[in-house]
Scaffold this active site. Structure first.
Site, PDB file in Angstrom:
ATOM      1  N   VAL A   1       5.488  -4.099   2.203  1.00  0.00           N
ATOM      2  CA  VAL A   1       4.368  -3.299   1.706  1.00  0.00           C
ATOM      3  C   VAL A   1       4.535  -2.858   0.254  1.00  0.00           C
ATOM      4  CG1 VAL A   1       3.668  -2.462   3.964  1.00  0.00           C
ATOM      5  CG2 VAL A   1       5.383  -1.190   2.661  1.00  0.00           C
ATOM      6  N   TYR A   2       5.675  -3.137  -0.370  1.00  0.00           N
ATOM      7  CA  TYR A   2       5.854  -2.728  -1.769  1.00  0.00           C
ATOM      8  C   TYR A   2       4.893  -3.525  -2.661  1.00  0.00           C
ATOM      9  CZ  TYR A   2      10.208  -0.303  -0.487  1.00  0.00           C
ATOM     10  OH  TYR A   2      11.141   0.535   0.073  1.00  0.00           O
ATOM     11  N   SER A   3       4.030  -2.794  -3.339  1.00  0.00           N
ATOM     12  CA  SER A   3       3.023  -3.395  -4.221  1.00  0.00           C
ATOM     13  C   SER A   3       2.196  -4.450  -3.489  1.00  0.00           C
ATOM     14  CB  SER A   3       3.684  -4.013  -5.464  1.00  0.00           C
ATOM     15  OG  SER A   3       4.400  -3.046  -6.186  1.00  0.00           O
ATOM     16  N   GLY A   4       1.908  -4.179  -2.216  1.00  0.00           N
ATOM     17  CA  GLY A   4       1.071  -5.078  -1.433  1.00  0.00           C
ATOM     18  C   GLY A   4       1.662  -6.463  -1.252  1.00  0.00           C
ATOM     19  N   GLY A   5       2.997  -6.553  -1.235  1.00  0.00           N
ATOM     20  CA  GLY A   5       3.657  -7.850  -1.088  1.00  0.00           C
ATOM     21  C   GLY A   5       4.105  -8.446  -2.407  1.00  0.00           C
TER      22      GLY A   5
END
Length: 335
Positions: free
Chosen positions: A52-56
């Site tokens: 989920v970091y920066s939406g992948g």
């Protein structure tokens, strides 16, 4: 850079872990790759991210960098649990989501296997047997090498350890909790579970969102403009009024004084304290730039002596809650 085993496993990692939550958000791809290069140049080999970091985007940025590296010389860890889509099964620790999440992380990272796969949170709606059997299957198929958790309560970790042991499934070898000079709640129950069960502690936010870098001084009534530390950006810390008290300032004052005494920055001393605490494998350090990482890397290659460790620890000590204060009176306690 020194190297340590992750808990009771045979996996060895650098004493600092590079966190990559900034990649694709506060650091663009060029800067992120420069940070990775500098970390490896300094002897670091342990890299942590999450789907989920920066939406992948964090995983994708690391993947494009990994394509130019010798993969087996690095330890790549990621996490899964939080929502990655709009479908009902796009979150949690159920079998359907975990298998999909691991495959998606492998694709974004451009690798055939994950050295450490961690559950980002405990799933109260899924039987622990379903979660653990699925993770065991992922290890047996070679997609994952080792397992860990993040943000688990002590009882959740202990239950998982016990069920895995009873069933003969792959155990958790790492736990990633919030831990620093100020946030020390895990010392009462979580740390003893980890030490008893051979689970290595990989603390996140060891500098408390920048608070322990020396930029905060007694007398301030709010965070500096643009600072990462505030109740909106890092809600787990709470707001200023509820989170800043005499104990926080006492820790801050002591940290700055010790840093001056040993000729190091407050951030380096704060990291050294965490790295030298019982059960800790490697604190997670993030960076928005190579320059910021260079200051952080000054936390390796030396150690705080017992006198300074005690001063820092005592500054943040709090009376333990029941039953820990009562149990401390027992004549049959381990040292």
């Amino acid at each position: 850079m020194e190297y340590r085993n992750v808990g009771g496993s045979g996996l060895r990692v650098s004493e600092l872990c590079l966190g990559t939550m900034t990649f694709g958000k506060e650091a663009d791809e060029t800067e992120s790759h420069a940070i990775l290069d500098r970390f490896v140049e300094a002897g670091g080999d342990f890299i942590d991210t999450a789907d989920v970091y920066s939406g992948g985007a964090s995983e994708e940025i690391i993947g494009r960098w990994l394509a130019r590296q010798r993969r087996d010389s690095l330890v790549v860890a990621t996490k899964g649990f939080w929502g990655t889509g709009d479908a009902r099964n796009d979150h949690g620790a159920g079998r359907k989501h975990l298998i999909a999440a691991v495959h998606d992380s492998l694709r974004r990272l451009g690798t055939d296997y994950l050295d450490l796969y961690q559950l980002h949170c405990f799933d109260e709606t899924t039987p622990v047997e379903e979660t653990l059997s699925t993770l065991d299957q992922l290890v047996r198929t070679g997609k994952v090498r080792h397992l860990g958790v993040s943000n688990y309560a002590a009882w959740q970790l202990q239950k998982s350890v016990d069920v895995a042991r009873f069933r003969g499934w792959e155990p958790f070898v790492a736990s990633q909790p919030l831990y620093n000079l100020i946030d020390r709640e895990i010392e009462h129950e979580h740390v003893p579970v980890c030490r008893n069960e051979g689970v290595g502690i990989i603390p996140w936010s060891p500098m408390r969102g920048g608070w322990l870098t020396g930029k905060y001084r007694r007398g301030m009534t709010s965070a500096p403009t643009g600072a990462r530390w505030d109740g909106d950006q890092q809600p787990w810390l709470g707001n200023w009024e509820n989170s800043v008290d005499e104990r926080v300032w006492r820790v801050t004052d002591t940290l700055i004084d010790v840093a001056s005494s040993v000729g190091r920055t407050p951030a380096q001393v704060a990291l050294r304290w965490v790295a030298q605490r019982p059960g800790v494998t490697a604190p997670i350090v993030g960076a928005r730039s190579v320059a910021q990482l260079d200051d952080t890397l000054g936390a390796v290659g030396w150690a705080l002596d017992g006198k300074h460790m005690d001063r820092l620890t005592e500054a943040g000590d709090q009376p333990p809650p029941y039953p820990h204060a009562y149990l401390a009176r027992s004549p049959r306690r381990r040292s």
